[in-house]
Design an enzyme around this catalytic site. Structure first.
Site, mmCIF file in Angstrom:
data_model
loop_
_atom_site.group_PDB
_atom_site.id
_atom_site.type_symbol
_atom_site.label_atom_id
_atom_site.label_comp_id
_atom_site.label_asym_id
_atom_site.label_seq_id
_atom_site.Cartn_x
_atom_site.Cartn_y
_atom_site.Cartn_z
ATOM 1 N N LYS A 175 0.869 -1.186 0.000
ATOM 2 C CA LYS A 175 0.000 0.000 0.000
ATOM 3 C C LYS A 175 0.901 1.231 0.000
ATOM 4 O O LYS A 175 1.301 1.728 1.045
ATOM 5 C CB LYS A 175 -0.889 -0.024 1.246
ATOM 6 N N GLU A 178 -1.047 7.307 -1.079
ATOM 7 C CA GLU A 178 -2.040 7.708 -2.098
ATOM 8 C C GLU A 178 -1.500 8.801 -3.016
ATOM 9 O O GLU A 178 -2.021 9.019 -4.109
ATOM 10 C CB GLU A 178 -3.340 8.170 -1.440
ATOM 11 N N GLY A 228 6.048 5.907 8.049
ATOM 12 C CA GLY A 228 5.201 7.083 7.888
ATOM 13 C C GLY A 228 5.261 7.931 9.135
ATOM 14 O O GLY A 228 6.268 7.934 9.855
ATOM 15 N N GLY A 229 4.177 8.616 9.416
ATOM 16 C CA GLY A 229 4.170 9.563 10.528
ATOM 17 C C GLY A 229 3.896 8.899 11.877
ATOM 18 O O GLY A 229 3.310 7.814 11.951
ATOM 19 N N THR A 232 0.055 8.240 12.743
ATOM 20 C CA THR A 232 -0.487 7.063 12.049
ATOM 21 C C THR A 232 0.145 5.791 12.615
ATOM 22 O O THR A 232 -0.542 4.779 12.808
ATOM 23 C CB THR A 232 -0.210 7.163 10.529
ATOM 24 N N GLY A 233 1.436 5.845 12.904
ATOM 25 C CA GLY A 233 2.131 4.679 13.461
ATOM 26 C C GLY A 233 1.516 4.216 14.772
ATOM 27 O O GLY A 233 1.327 3.023 15.004
ATOM 28 N N GLU A 250 8.636 2.566 11.255
ATOM 29 C CA GLU A 250 9.665 3.617 11.106
ATOM 30 C C GLU A 250 8.918 4.929 10.992
ATOM 31 O O GLU A 250 8.200 5.174 10.034
ATOM 32 C CB GLU A 250 10.519 3.337 9.870
ATOM 33 N N CYS A 284 13.259 11.219 6.525
ATOM 34 C CA CYS A 284 13.053 10.887 7.941
ATOM 35 C C CYS A 284 14.305 11.142 8.768
ATOM 36 O O CYS A 284 14.227 11.462 9.945
ATOM 37 C CB CYS A 284 12.583 9.448 8.092
ATOM 38 N N GLU A 384 8.892 17.221 14.376
ATOM 39 C CA GLU A 384 9.394 17.058 13.013
ATOM 40 C C GLU A 384 8.599 17.972 12.086
ATOM 41 O O GLU A 384 7.373 17.920 12.076
ATOM 42 C CB GLU A 384 9.186 15.593 12.615
HETATM 43 O O1 TXE Z 1 1.881 10.280 6.650
HETATM 44 P P1 TXE Z 1 1.020 9.019 7.033
HETATM 45 P P2 TXE Z 1 1.464 11.728 6.152
HETATM 46 C C1 TXE Z 1 5.871 12.166 8.843
HETATM 47 C C2 TXE Z 1 6.068 13.633 8.555
HETATM 48 C C3 TXE Z 1 4.756 14.025 7.983
HETATM 49 C C4 TXE Z 1 3.814 13.187 8.802
HETATM 50 C C5 TXE Z 1 2.469 12.931 8.199
HETATM 51 O O2 TXE Z 1 6.302 14.313 9.749
HETATM 52 O O3 TXE Z 1 4.492 15.393 8.152
HETATM 53 O O4 TXE Z 1 4.482 11.964 8.925
HETATM 54 O O5 TXE Z 1 2.604 12.551 6.856
HETATM 55 C C6 TXE Z 1 -0.943 5.360 5.173
HETATM 56 N N1 TXE Z 1 -3.764 2.800 8.598
HETATM 57 N N2 TXE Z 1 6.389 11.281 7.808
HETATM 58 O O6 TXE Z 1 0.144 12.142 6.695
HETATM 59 O O7 TXE Z 1 -0.409 9.312 7.269
HETATM 60 C C7 TXE Z 1 -0.931 6.407 4.089
HETATM 61 O O8 TXE Z 1 -1.917 6.141 3.129
HETATM 62 C C8 TXE Z 1 -2.837 2.359 7.745
HETATM 63 C C9 TXE Z 1 7.574 10.563 8.160
HETATM 64 O O9 TXE Z 1 1.622 11.755 4.697
HETATM 65 O O10 TXE Z 1 1.773 8.356 8.110
HETATM 66 C C10 TXE Z 1 0.491 6.240 3.575
HETATM 67 O O11 TXE Z 1 0.566 5.114 2.715
HETATM 68 N N3 TXE Z 1 -2.170 3.158 6.895
HETATM 69 C C11 TXE Z 1 7.902 9.540 7.194
HETATM 70 C C12 TXE Z 1 1.282 5.953 4.842
HETATM 71 O O12 TXE Z 1 0.329 5.506 5.788
HETATM 72 C C13 TXE Z 1 -2.455 4.469 6.919
HETATM 73 C C14 TXE Z 1 7.519 9.641 5.808
HETATM 74 C C15 TXE Z 1 2.011 7.151 5.420
HETATM 75 O O13 TXE Z 1 1.089 8.167 5.679
HETATM 76 C C16 TXE Z 1 -3.418 4.997 7.795
HETATM 77 C C17 TXE Z 1 6.298 10.395 5.607
HETATM 78 C C18 TXE Z 1 -4.086 4.096 8.668
HETATM 79 N N4 TXE Z 1 -4.991 4.507 9.548
HETATM 80 C C19 TXE Z 1 5.802 11.200 6.590
HETATM 81 N N5 TXE Z 1 -3.495 6.334 7.589
HETATM 82 C C20 TXE Z 1 9.113 8.713 7.443
HETATM 83 N N6 TXE Z 1 9.144 7.960 8.537
HETATM 84 O O14 TXE Z 1 10.011 8.714 6.640
HETATM 85 C C21 TXE Z 1 -2.604 6.639 6.621
HETATM 86 N N7 TXE Z 1 -1.985 5.508 6.196
#
Ligand code: TXE
Length: 496
Positions: A175, A178, A228-229, A232-233, A250, A284, A384
């Protein structure tokens, strides 16, 4: 205009709902491709197919050597098609074409590394010192793995998960974000064409909020690996708890870049610039928190400000462009809000901070920005921004020990723990600092390089688990102990 489809149960298919999403080129906000928008029913179908393949299909019957060969072929395809895949990555993310192509090289190296691991990763024989007993540890796949990726390094982040997960014999549901579906969609084609069993790979595109909970709550999904963020994590970890899934996370970082006065100044300053402004800070491990010895602060900061002002922003394919836009309008608003709050709390903008006008106004550009007069009570030094924003703090001390202790205290004062750097010409100090900094990667006199054989991941709220290296493979393996008694005999415990 092409629409990218989902890949479910061995076929490219539209979303069951027929919904699609428009994908923008962030450098000008124009739609450049469309993607099917998966819903809950698509996610359930993907899980069912991945489960069926894992439980009764051919993929788990293949050997490590066979799977390694497939990964090698995938790496070769990526190298052969580097320019086109790099172009797709730049169109989705807005990163420069040079970065888009460099990412593909990195991705190929990850597939090659895990192809090599096919021959390096055995189980082990345990010596129980008992007559007739053979005892061994074998590595088995975890099962169905949901791999959820972010938008900053779409294909790279996918490869860190996909290559070890497939090598270990898992079936996977990918996944991508988007916002950036193109390269993961293309990787799906390559995986199938190069020999992965079609049921072993599923691709869902679209909103994570929609399909994410289906994946994370399903008892038929054995593991979730997420980059990701933080917010969400946390929610993924909580929702995976219901089925006690394996979870690898991560979640970014607020990474300290510590410069002592005895450092090679030219290298330290140049790398501080790359550390934070590469890919417009959407990394990151970005060195977003400069922690500089008080005595050299003016020299370092003045030079950084001068050079940051000259970084050339622009569209991915334009000549001489050094950095691109942010990923989206929404993300830029978040970065702007972060800077506004920093100003409210007393930080001073030394360079940047204003959205560019003129030819860049169409895209989601935000300039390299440096915030001075930052103190540890401000949100900007802890949170961040995930944009091109550097905060500056200083340390000092009357003795070397005091300076190190002071620098260390600041560098570890974060709820994240992903990466950091220390710049010094004193080897003893470098080692002491590197060992004491609570971050998953520490660079000494460098910033940003990583290699596939070295583990990557965070301490504290930067996540858990590690990607890359042998540990990155172990994440996707179950460990089984097989005890074989070749001279079976009654246990004789119960007498009657
Ligand atoms: O990330 P999301 P976002 C950080 C950075 C950024 C913040 C938010 O600070 O400002 O995260 O970014 C999927 N269940 N990083 O909102 O939401 C989503 O579709 C399962 C750090 O863009 O974390 C995408 O595929 N999955 C980072 C993925 O999670 C879900 C890189 C990441 O999106 C979900 C990017 C759910 N409930 C942002 N909701 C790094 N660690 O490198 C969303 N997603």
């Amino acid at each position: 205009m092409e629409t990218l489809e989902l890949f479910i149960d061995g076929k490219f298919v539209p979303a069951k709902s027929g919904d699609e999403r428009e994908i923008e080129y962030p450098a000008n906000g124009q739609i450049h491709i469309r993607a099917a928008e998966a819903g809950k029913e698509d996610a359930k179908a993907a899980i069912a197919s991945a489960r069926k393949e894992f439980d009764t299909g051919n993929w788990t019957k293949t050997t490590y050597a066979q799977r390694g060969e497939i990964l090698r072929k995938v790496a070769n395809r990526l190298i052969a098609e580097r320019d086109e895949i790099g172009r797709m990555e730049s169109m989705d993310t807005g990163k420069t074409y040079a970065e888009g192509k460099a990412d593909v090289d990195d991705v190929a190296s990850v597939f090659n590394y895990y192809a090599d691991m096919a021959y390096a990763d055995g189980g082990r024989v345990v010596e129980p010192s008992m007559d007739g007993i053979s005892s061994k540890i074998v590595h088995e796949p975890v099962g169905v793995c949901a791999l959820i990726m972010p938008w900053n390094y779409p294909l790279l982040q996918a490869s860190w998960k996909v290559a070890p997960a497939l090598l270990a014999g898992n079936t996977i549901i990918m996944k991508p974000s988007e916002l950036t579906p193109s390269t993961t969609h293309y990787l799906t084609k390559i995986l199938i064409e190069e020999g992965v069993e079609p049921g072993a790979v599923q691709l869902l595109l679209g909103s994570g909020a929609e399909v994410g909970p289906v994946l994370t709550e399903s008892p038929d999904v054995d593991m979730v690996s997420f980059t990701g963020g933080l917010v969400t994590g946390r929610s993924i970890m909580a929702s995976a708890a219901g089925t006690v899934k394996r979870v690898a996370l991560e979640l970014g970082g607020k990474n300290p870049n510590v410069i002592f006065a005895d450092a090679d100044m030219e290298a330290a300053i140049d790398n501080a610039l790359t550390g934070i402004f590469l890919d417009s800070g959407q990394v990151c491990s970005a060195g977003s928190r400069l922690i500089v010895e008080e005595s050299i602060k003016d020299e370092v900061v003045n030079e950084l400000v001068k050079r940051a002002a000259n970084i050339k922003m622009g569209a991915s394919f334009d000549e001489g462009v050094e950095t691109g836009p942010l990923i989206s309008k929404e993300h830029r608003e978040k970065v702007m809000a972060y800077v506004d709050r920093a100003i409210e709390q007393g930080a001073k903008v030394l360079v940047g901070g204003e959205i560019p006008e003129g030819e860049l106004a169409e895209g989601y550009f935000y300039p390299p920005t440096i915030l001075g007069e930052c103190t540890r009570d401000m949100d900007c030094v802890h949170d961040e921004s995930f944009g091109p924003v550097l905060t500056v703090e200083t340390f000092s001390g009357d003795t070397d020990e005091e300076k190190e202790a002071n620098a260390l205290e600041i560098a570890n004062d974060t709820y994240y723990g992903l990466a950091g750097a220390v710049w010094t010409s004193n080897a003893g100090r470098a080692e002491r600092m590197a060992r004491a900094m609570r971050h998953g990667t520490i660079w000494i006199n460098d910033y940003h390089p990583y290699v596939a054989p070295a583990e990557w991941g965070g301490m504290k709220q930067s996540g858990n688990g590690r990607e890359l290296g042998p540990t990155g493979l172990a994440e996707y393996q179950e460990i089984k102990h097989i005890w074989h008694n070749t001279k079976p005999a009654p246990a004789g415990w119960f007498k009657n």
